[in-house]
Design a protein around this motif. Structure first.
Motif, PDB file in Angstrom:
ATOM      1  N   PRO A   3       0.828  -1.208   0.000  1.00 19.75           N
ATOM      2  CA  PRO A   3       0.000   0.000   0.000  1.00 19.75           C
ATOM      3  C   PRO A   3       0.859   1.254   0.000  1.00 19.75           C
ATOM      4  O   PRO A   3       2.051   1.216   0.318  1.00 19.75           O
ATOM      5  CB  PRO A   3      -0.796  -0.133   1.303  1.00 19.75           C
ATOM      6  CG  PRO A   3       0.018  -1.040   2.167  1.00 19.75           C
ATOM      7  CD  PRO A   3       0.698  -1.995   1.234  1.00 19.75           C
ATOM      8  N   ALA A   4       0.235   2.375  -0.369  1.00 23.20           N
ATOM      9  CA  ALA A   4       0.974   3.636  -0.402  1.00 23.20           C
ATOM     10  C   ALA A   4       1.544   3.954   0.976  1.00 23.20           C
ATOM     11  O   ALA A   4       0.881   3.774   1.998  1.00 23.20           O
ATOM     12  CB  ALA A   4       0.052   4.759  -0.870  1.00 23.20           C
ATOM     13  N   ALA A   5       2.777   4.418   0.986  1.00 22.08           N
ATOM     14  CA  ALA A   5       3.447   4.708   2.250  1.00 22.08           C
ATOM     15  C   ALA A   5       2.954   6.028   2.831  1.00 22.08           C
ATOM     16  O   ALA A   5       2.658   6.978   2.107  1.00 22.08           O
ATOM     17  CB  ALA A   5       4.952   4.770   2.032  1.00 22.08           C
ATOM     18  N   ALA A   6       2.898   6.086   4.149  1.00 23.91           N
ATOM     19  CA  ALA A   6       2.576   7.341   4.818  1.00 23.91           C
ATOM     20  C   ALA A   6       3.731   8.316   4.620  1.00 23.91           C
ATOM     21  O   ALA A   6       4.894   7.907   4.553  1.00 23.91           O
ATOM     22  CB  ALA A   6       2.345   7.094   6.303  1.00 23.91           C
ATOM     23  N   PRO A   7       3.448   9.605   4.536  1.00 24.17           N
ATOM     24  CA  PRO A   7       4.535  10.571   4.349  1.00 24.17           C
ATOM     25  C   PRO A   7       5.418  10.677   5.582  1.00 24.17           C
ATOM     26  O   PRO A   7       4.987  10.409   6.704  1.00 24.17           O
ATOM     27  CB  PRO A   7       3.789  11.882   4.084  1.00 24.17           C
ATOM     28  CG  PRO A   7       2.445  11.690   4.711  1.00 24.17           C
ATOM     29  CD  PRO A   7       2.119  10.238   4.558  1.00 24.17           C
ATOM     30  N   ALA A  43       9.194   9.858   1.151  1.00 28.06           N
ATOM     31  CA  ALA A  43      10.147  10.937   1.390  1.00 28.06           C
ATOM     32  C   ALA A  43       9.546  12.278   0.985  1.00 28.06           C
ATOM     33  O   ALA A  43       8.676  12.361   0.116  1.00 28.06           O
ATOM     34  CB  ALA A  43      11.435  10.670   0.623  1.00 28.06           C
ATOM     35  N   ALA A  44      10.032  13.331   1.600  1.00 25.56           N
ATOM     36  CA  ALA A  44       9.522  14.684   1.341  1.00 25.56           C
ATOM     37  C   ALA A  44       9.930  15.144  -0.052  1.00 25.56           C
ATOM     38  O   ALA A  44      11.064  14.930  -0.500  1.00 25.56           O
ATOM     39  CB  ALA A  44      10.055  15.654   2.386  1.00 25.56           C
ATOM     40  N   PRO A  82      14.834  11.535   4.778  1.00 25.08           N
ATOM     41  CA  PRO A  82      13.586  11.337   4.047  1.00 25.08           C
ATOM     42  C   PRO A  82      13.329  12.446   3.026  1.00 25.08           C
ATOM     43  O   PRO A  82      12.426  13.262   3.157  1.00 25.08           O
ATOM     44  CB  PRO A  82      12.531  11.331   5.150  1.00 25.08           C
ATOM     45  CG  PRO A  82      13.094  12.252   6.197  1.00 25.08           C
ATOM     46  CD  PRO A  82      14.584  12.060   6.143  1.00 25.08           C
ATOM     47  N   LEU A  83      14.163  12.459   1.990  1.00 28.55           N
ATOM     48  CA  LEU A  83      14.108  13.493   0.974  1.00 28.55           C
ATOM     49  C   LEU A  83      14.139  12.820  -0.396  1.00 28.55           C
ATOM     50  O   LEU A  83      14.870  11.838  -0.598  1.00 28.55           O
ATOM     51  CB  LEU A  83      15.318  14.423   1.128  1.00 28.55           C
ATOM     52  CG  LEU A  83      15.271  15.804   0.488  1.00 28.55           C
ATOM     53  CD1 LEU A  83      14.088  16.626   1.023  1.00 28.55           C
ATOM     54  CD2 LEU A  83      16.584  16.537   0.750  1.00 28.55           C
ATOM     55  N   GLN A  84      13.359  13.336  -1.349  1.00 30.89           N
ATOM     56  CA  GLN A  84      13.278  12.719  -2.674  1.00 30.89           C
ATOM     57  C   GLN A  84      14.505  13.086  -3.511  1.00 30.89           C
ATOM     58  O   GLN A  84      14.474  13.944  -4.388  1.00 30.89           O
ATOM     59  CB  GLN A  84      11.983  13.114  -3.376  1.00 30.89           C
ATOM     60  CG  GLN A  84      10.760  12.478  -2.749  1.00 30.89           C
ATOM     61  CD  GLN A  84       9.517  12.616  -3.593  1.00 30.89           C
ATOM     62  OE1 GLN A  84       9.573  12.814  -4.805  1.00 30.89           O
ATOM     63  NE2 GLN A  84       8.362  12.505  -2.958  1.00 30.89           N
ATOM     64  N   LEU A  85      15.572  12.380  -3.213  1.00 33.23           N
ATOM     65  CA  LEU A  85      16.871  12.592  -3.852  1.00 33.23           C
ATOM     66  C   LEU A  85      17.556  11.243  -4.003  1.00 33.23           C
ATOM     67  O   LEU A  85      17.588  10.452  -3.055  1.00 33.23           O
ATOM     68  CB  LEU A  85      17.733  13.519  -2.984  1.00 33.23           C
ATOM     69  CG  LEU A  85      19.237  13.554  -3.249  1.00 33.23           C
ATOM     70  CD1 LEU A  85      19.542  14.122  -4.624  1.00 33.23           C
ATOM     71  CD2 LEU A  85      19.946  14.361  -2.161  1.00 33.23           C
ATOM     72  N   ALA A  86      18.099  10.982  -5.183  1.00 38.04           N
ATOM     73  CA  ALA A  86      18.850   9.742  -5.400  1.00 38.04           C
ATOM     74  C   ALA A  86      19.977  10.008  -6.379  1.00 38.04           C
ATOM     75  O   ALA A  86      19.898  10.913  -7.224  1.00 38.04           O
ATOM     76  CB  ALA A  86      17.947   8.633  -5.925  1.00 38.04           C
ATOM     77  N   VAL A  87      21.034   9.223  -6.247  1.00 39.48           N
ATOM     78  CA  VAL A  87      22.146   9.261  -7.196  1.00 39.48           C
ATOM     79  C   VAL A  87      22.257   7.895  -7.853  1.00 39.48           C
ATOM     80  O   VAL A  87      21.998   6.864  -7.226  1.00 39.48           O
ATOM     81  CB  VAL A  87      23.477   9.656  -6.520  1.00 39.48           C
ATOM     82  CG1 VAL A  87      23.387  11.075  -5.974  1.00 39.48           C
ATOM     83  CG2 VAL A  87      23.866   8.681  -5.407  1.00 39.48           C
ATOM     84  N   THR A 111      21.969  12.589 -10.941  1.00 42.29           N
ATOM     85  CA  THR A 111      21.253  12.943  -9.707  1.00 42.29           C
ATOM     86  C   THR A 111      19.817  13.252 -10.063  1.00 42.29           C
ATOM     87  O   THR A 111      19.549  14.009 -11.002  1.00 42.29           O
ATOM     88  CB  THR A 111      21.884  14.178  -9.044  1.00 42.29           C
ATOM     89  OG1 THR A 111      23.247  13.894  -8.717  1.00 42.29           O
ATOM     90  CG2 THR A 111      21.132  14.544  -7.774  1.00 42.29           C
ATOM     91  N   ILE A 112      18.879  12.657  -9.326  1.00 43.22           N
ATOM     92  CA  ILE A 112      17.461  12.882  -9.602  1.00 43.22           C
ATOM     93  C   ILE A 112      16.757  13.364  -8.336  1.00 43.22           C
ATOM     94  O   ILE A 112      16.967  12.834  -7.247  1.00 43.22           O
ATOM     95  CB  ILE A 112      16.773  11.623 -10.158  1.00 43.22           C
ATOM     96  CG1 ILE A 112      16.931  10.419  -9.231  1.00 43.22           C
ATOM     97  CG2 ILE A 112      17.331  11.280 -11.546  1.00 43.22           C
ATOM     98  CD1 ILE A 112      16.181   9.165  -9.706  1.00 43.22           C
ATOM     99  N   LEU A 113      15.923  14.387  -8.499  1.00 42.99           N
ATOM    100  CA  LEU A 113      15.101  14.926  -7.422  1.00 42.99           C
ATOM    101  C   LEU A 113      13.641  14.801  -7.831  1.00 42.99           C
ATOM    102  O   LEU A 113      13.279  15.031  -8.990  1.00 42.99           O
ATOM    103  CB  LEU A 113      15.438  16.397  -7.184  1.00 42.99           C
ATOM    104  CG  LEU A 113      16.818  16.707  -6.605  1.00 42.99           C
ATOM    105  CD1 LEU A 113      17.233  18.127  -6.963  1.00 42.99           C
ATOM    106  CD2 LEU A 113      16.806  16.526  -5.093  1.00 42.99           C
ATOM    107  N   ASN A 114      12.800  14.422  -6.868  1.00 45.77           N
ATOM    108  CA  ASN A 114      11.353  14.314  -7.084  1.00 45.77           C
ATOM    109  C   ASN A 114      11.006  13.463  -8.317  1.00 45.77           C
ATOM    110  O   ASN A 114      10.172  13.851  -9.144  1.00 45.77           O
ATOM    111  CB  ASN A 114      10.726  15.703  -7.231  1.00 45.77           C
ATOM    112  CG  ASN A 114      11.014  16.615  -6.062  1.00 45.77           C
ATOM    113  OD1 ASN A 114      11.295  16.158  -4.959  1.00 45.77           O
ATOM    114  ND2 ASN A 114      10.956  17.920  -6.289  1.00 45.77           N
TER     115      ASN A 114
END
Length: 218
Positions: A3-7, A43-44, A82-87, A111-114
């Protein structure tokens, strides 16, 4: 599918404090392992919680951690952020047959954001995956063969790129992390293998023998 994760309950100030603390450490941070709640929270959305300098330093640190692990991707929640960031980066040399079957080609550092992805077409591929947050485990995951990814670059530019083959798998895996999902949520659980067993028995280009002997994806 889970299920969708809680923020995340982290406030912007808490996120920034967490990043500043990690950046101030003298050694590389540890990678958070499955069971930590940050991996199961949405993640935010990144909207300037960090200064440009802090964001650049964090990206550089994440790249170091990814290389040290070693891995081909790392999401900020894997460092407890918990931030929408990945490498992402895949420069590993692999066997030619494996590369051909898995459609694996080099992926330059990104690098990707959101990020958000969507499947392009109905074609899927099934291969073993691992994760730096589930040490010593591998499992087969069926994923779209090709995806379109919408994301922000670190300079704030909106970007859309298409990925196929193994690059598409990396993109999906890391984006899922940012929405509280782990690869085991999508995995064929009968394929689940300890890394030592995987290396001895199933580390081949395709999954046909594992599928037959372990009894998944009939």
């Amino acid at each position: 599918m889970s299920p969708a994760a809680a923020p995340t309950p982290f406030s912007p100030a808490h996120i920034r404090e967490t990043v500043q603390k990690i950046l101030a450490e003298e050694s590389l941070p540890l990678i958070v392992q499955a069971g930590h709640p940050v991996l199961r929270q949405g993640a935010a959305h990144y909207d300037g919680q960090l200064s440009d300098a802090e964001l650049g330093q964090l990206i550089g640190l994440m790249r170091q951690v990814m290389h040290s692990a070693p891995g081909v991707g790392l999401a900020a929640p894997q460092l407890g952020i918990p931030l929408q960031l990945a490498v992402l980066e895949d420069r590993f040399e692999v066997d030619g047959d494996l590369a051909a079957v898995r459609k694996r080609s080099p992926l330059e550092f990104l690098t990707i954001l959101n990020p958000r992805y969507r499947a392009l077409g109905a074609e899927t591929a099934a291969f073993y995956e691992g994760c730096l947050s589930l040490a010593s485990l591998q499992a087969v995951v069926v994923r779209p063969e090709s995806v379109a990814l919408d994301f922000l670059a670190p300079d704030g530019t909106s970007v859309q790129r298409e990925f196929t083959g193994w690059q598409a798998r990396i993109v999906q895996h890391e984006t899922d992390h940012l929405h509280g999902s782990l690869y085991i949520d999508r995995a064929e659980l009968r394929s689940l293998s300890n890394t030592a067993e995987y290396s001895e028995r199933w580390a081949e280009p395709g999954i046909a023998r594992a599928r037959h002997e372990l009894g998944f994806l009939p």
